[in-house]
Scaffold this motif. Structure first.
Motif, PDB file in Angstrom:
ATOM      1  N   ARG A 207       0.852  -1.187   0.000  1.00  0.00           N
ATOM      2  CA  ARG A 207       0.000   0.000   0.000  1.00  0.00           C
ATOM      3  C   ARG A 207       0.893   1.244   0.000  1.00  0.00           C
ATOM      4  N   ALA A 208       0.763   2.048  -1.053  1.00  0.00           N
ATOM      5  CA  ALA A 208       1.528   3.294  -1.129  1.00  0.00           C
ATOM      6  C   ALA A 208       0.784   4.384  -0.369  1.00  0.00           C
ATOM      7  N   GLU A 209       0.464   4.068   0.861  1.00  0.00           N
ATOM      8  CA  GLU A 209      -0.319   4.950   1.718  1.00  0.00           C
ATOM      9  C   GLU A 209       0.631   5.658   2.678  1.00  0.00           C
ATOM     10  N   LYS A 210       0.617   6.972   2.656  1.00  0.00           N
ATOM     11  CA  LYS A 210       1.572   7.731   3.472  1.00  0.00           C
ATOM     12  C   LYS A 210       1.063   7.850   4.903  1.00  0.00           C
ATOM     13  N   SER A 211       1.070   6.706   5.562  1.00  0.00           N
ATOM     14  CA  SER A 211       0.617   6.629   6.947  1.00  0.00           C
ATOM     15  C   SER A 211       1.749   6.102   7.807  1.00  0.00           C
ATOM     16  N   SER A 212       1.920   6.694   8.960  1.00  0.00           N
ATOM     17  CA  SER A 212       3.028   6.283   9.841  1.00  0.00           C
ATOM     18  C   SER A 212       2.528   5.944  11.236  1.00  0.00           C
ATOM     19  N   THR A 213       1.302   5.397  11.339  1.00  0.00           N
ATOM     20  CA  THR A 213       0.780   5.021  12.644  1.00  0.00           C
ATOM     21  C   THR A 213       1.359   3.676  13.067  1.00  0.00           C
ATOM     22  N   ARG A 214       1.092   3.300  14.300  1.00  0.00           N
ATOM     23  CA  ARG A 214       1.611   2.031  14.826  1.00  0.00           C
ATOM     24  C   ARG A 214       0.916   0.827  14.219  1.00  0.00           C
ATOM     25  N   ARG A 215      -0.133   1.071  13.422  1.00  0.00           N
ATOM     26  CA  ARG A 215      -0.882  -0.026  12.825  1.00  0.00           C
ATOM     27  C   ARG A 215      -0.548  -0.257  11.352  1.00  0.00           C
ATOM     28  N   HIS A 216       0.308   0.587  10.756  1.00  0.00           N
ATOM     29  CA  HIS A 216       0.482   0.551   9.301  1.00  0.00           C
ATOM     30  C   HIS A 216       1.901   0.167   8.874  1.00  0.00           C
ATOM     31  N   LEU A 217       1.959  -0.657   7.832  1.00  0.00           N
ATOM     32  CA  LEU A 217       3.199  -0.970   7.138  1.00  0.00           C
ATOM     33  C   LEU A 217       2.974  -0.724   5.651  1.00  0.00           C
ATOM     34  N   ILE A 218       4.057  -0.511   4.921  1.00  0.00           N
ATOM     35  CA  ILE A 218       3.962  -0.348   3.472  1.00  0.00           C
ATOM     36  C   ILE A 218       3.842  -1.703   2.787  1.00  0.00           C
ATOM     37  N   GLU A 219       4.585  -2.678   3.267  1.00  0.00           N
ATOM     38  CA  GLU A 219       4.484  -4.063   2.789  1.00  0.00           C
ATOM     39  C   GLU A 219       4.025  -4.915   3.960  1.00  0.00           C
ATOM     40  N   PHE A 220       2.954  -5.656   3.757  1.00  0.00           N
ATOM     41  CA  PHE A 220       2.474  -6.529   4.816  1.00  0.00           C
ATOM     42  C   PHE A 220       1.896  -7.798   4.198  1.00  0.00           C
ATOM     43  N   TRP A 221       1.621  -8.784   5.042  1.00  0.00           N
ATOM     44  CA  TRP A 221       1.187 -10.089   4.563  1.00  0.00           C
ATOM     45  C   TRP A 221      -0.285 -10.290   4.883  1.00  0.00           C
ATOM     46  N   MET A 222      -0.996 -10.865   3.899  1.00  0.00           N
ATOM     47  CA  MET A 222      -2.437 -11.054   4.025  1.00  0.00           C
ATOM     48  C   MET A 222      -2.817 -12.525   3.816  1.00  0.00           C
TER      49      MET A 222
END
Length: 431
Positions: A207-222
């Motif tokens: 996700r190319a989402e410019k979020s930097s919260t403790r819940r977000h990663l740019i690459e994650f596994w689903m």
């Protein structure tokens, strides 16, 4: 002499064995040295007594530096004071490679320093425990879906279209056309479900989402299951059974890791299906009662809203039937309302937020064409997906579980960056 791993020691009590290990820490008291050893499978204390091993070996043991690699020989004995239950009465120590000035010492370090040294931070007890919990969740995932008749299918990572639009996608050149890193394998899994009935995928998403919260990663596994001939209510049952299964599996198979993490297991022991459900309508009313005047019907929930709802339960809670305007194009409309869809988000307790998003999928060809048009998507790019509702369409449902958020919740760690071995964050591509 048999070379074993630490996790095998229970089978070798009273035997002299050899292990390959790294020195995690040490202390000495007069003529005894206590070596904290790790080999990847676990941690164990090695006790070196000068009178037993002699002057030379004892001197070697006392001089070993942190993270030096070793071969350690000794007798496996029961140690009831240790949560592991065993220790090694050392008779010989051989250094393989000395580590000099290892950068991560037992003192406190800042987060950025630890992230810069993530390749080494993984060796710590806490990070080791988190990775073992992650591994158990993955193992239990395959176990659950295979026990329930699902087939593992691998969707592509490079795609020509998106299930939720292209605003948060990483674009790349695919020879002479545009391609994107996958943000979900869902559409492909729907195609697989029409061939194989019940399927699931497990892989990386971006996700190319410019979020930097403790819940977000740019690459994650689903983990993304799709099920033919399954409607919304039955899908919720599968979701709660799956989450219950992985939580109970971690409790059963990772007790030492949960103890090392300081996890309150009494909270996890409560996680058993069925889970409570609250409609989006009722959630809005609840939030207004709690003083959240900023949220109105038709708005998506943010972290504070999800946390407030979750705090009313000690179990994961489903929020169902969201407004059609804030959900993706493929979700099946409610049969009695034209303003909400047959969907649900599963919110983890203790402030960890959404761990599952799922829905019943549209299977009416004309309605799917209409929704693609309403979302300003290129119908030609979705022609193959439209074929699913054109040729032998059936009711079907699916969901996606974010692995890292789930690991964070079950482990009790605050930030998802600790739940991925090499996390990709908004401002971090190293190491």
């Amino acid at each position: 002499m048999k070379t074993i791993m630490i996790h095998e020691m229970a089978d070798h009590v009273g035997e002299t064995v050899r292990i390959g290990a790294w020195l995690a820490n040490k202390r000495s008291s007069g003529k005894i040295a206590f070596l904290q050893l790790r080999d990847g499978s676990g941690f164990v204390q090695g006790v070196v007594v000068k009178e037993v091993v002699g002057e030379e070996i004892f001197k070697t043991a006392r001089g070993i530096s942190q993270e030096t690699s070793l071969y350690i020989t000794g007798e496996v004995v029961v140690d009831e004071r240790s949560s592991f239950g065993y220790e090694l009465q050392v008779s010989d120590v051989k250094i393989i490679k000395e580590a000099v000035d290892y950068p991560i010492t037992p003192k406190n370090h800042g987060t950025e320093f630890l992230m810069d040294n993530r390749h080494l931070w993984l060796r710590s007890r806490k990070q080791h425990a988190v990775m073992k919990v992650r591994d158990e969740i993955i193992r239990a995932t395959y176990e659950f879906f295979h026990m329930n008749g699902f087939v593992k299918v691998d969707p592509p990572i490079l795609t020509g279209s998106s299930p939720e639009g292209t605003s948060d996608l990483f674009e790349t050149n695919y020879f002479d056309e545009k391609a994107y890193l996958s943000q979900s394998g869902q559409l492909y899994m729907e195609a697989a479900a029409m061939a194989l009935g019940k399927v699931f995928s497990f892989g990386p998403t971006f996700r190319a989402e410019k979020s930097s919260t403790r819940r977000h990663l740019i690459e994650f596994w689903m983990i993304e299951p799709e099920m033919a001939f399954v409607e919304h209510a039955e899908s919720l049952e599968v979701q709660e059974q799956y989450v219950s299964h992985i939580v109970q599996s971690v409790l059963q198979n990772c007790p030492l890791e949960l103890e090392r993490l300081g996890r309150d297991v009494s909270k996890l022991e409560k996680i058993q299906a069925p889970f409570p459900r609250i409609s989006y309508d009722d959630a809005i009313e609840f939030l207004h009662e709690k003083g959240f005047d900023d949220i109105q019907w038709g708005d998506d929930f943010g972290a504070p809203h999800e946390t407030a709802i979750a705090e009313s339960y000690d179990m994961p809670v489903f929020i169902t039937h969201y407004p059609i305007g804030i959900k993706p194009f493929y979700m099946q409309p409610h049969p009695d309302r034209d303003d909400v869809v047959l969907c649900a988000d599963l919110i983890a307790p203790e402030g960890y937020g959404e761990i599952i998003g799922g829905s019943e999928r549209i299977y009416d060809y004309e309605l799917m064409k209409q929704r693609i048009k309403e979302h300003n998507l290129d119908e030609e790019a979705y022609k193959w997906y439209l074929d699913l509702s054109k040729y032998g369409a059936v009711p079907h449902s699916g969901f996606g579980l974010g692995l890292e958020r789930t690991v964070a919740w079950i482990s009790g760690v605050e930030h998802v960056r600790e739940t991925n071995p090499f996390p990709r964050l908004l401002n971090r591509l190293y190491p």
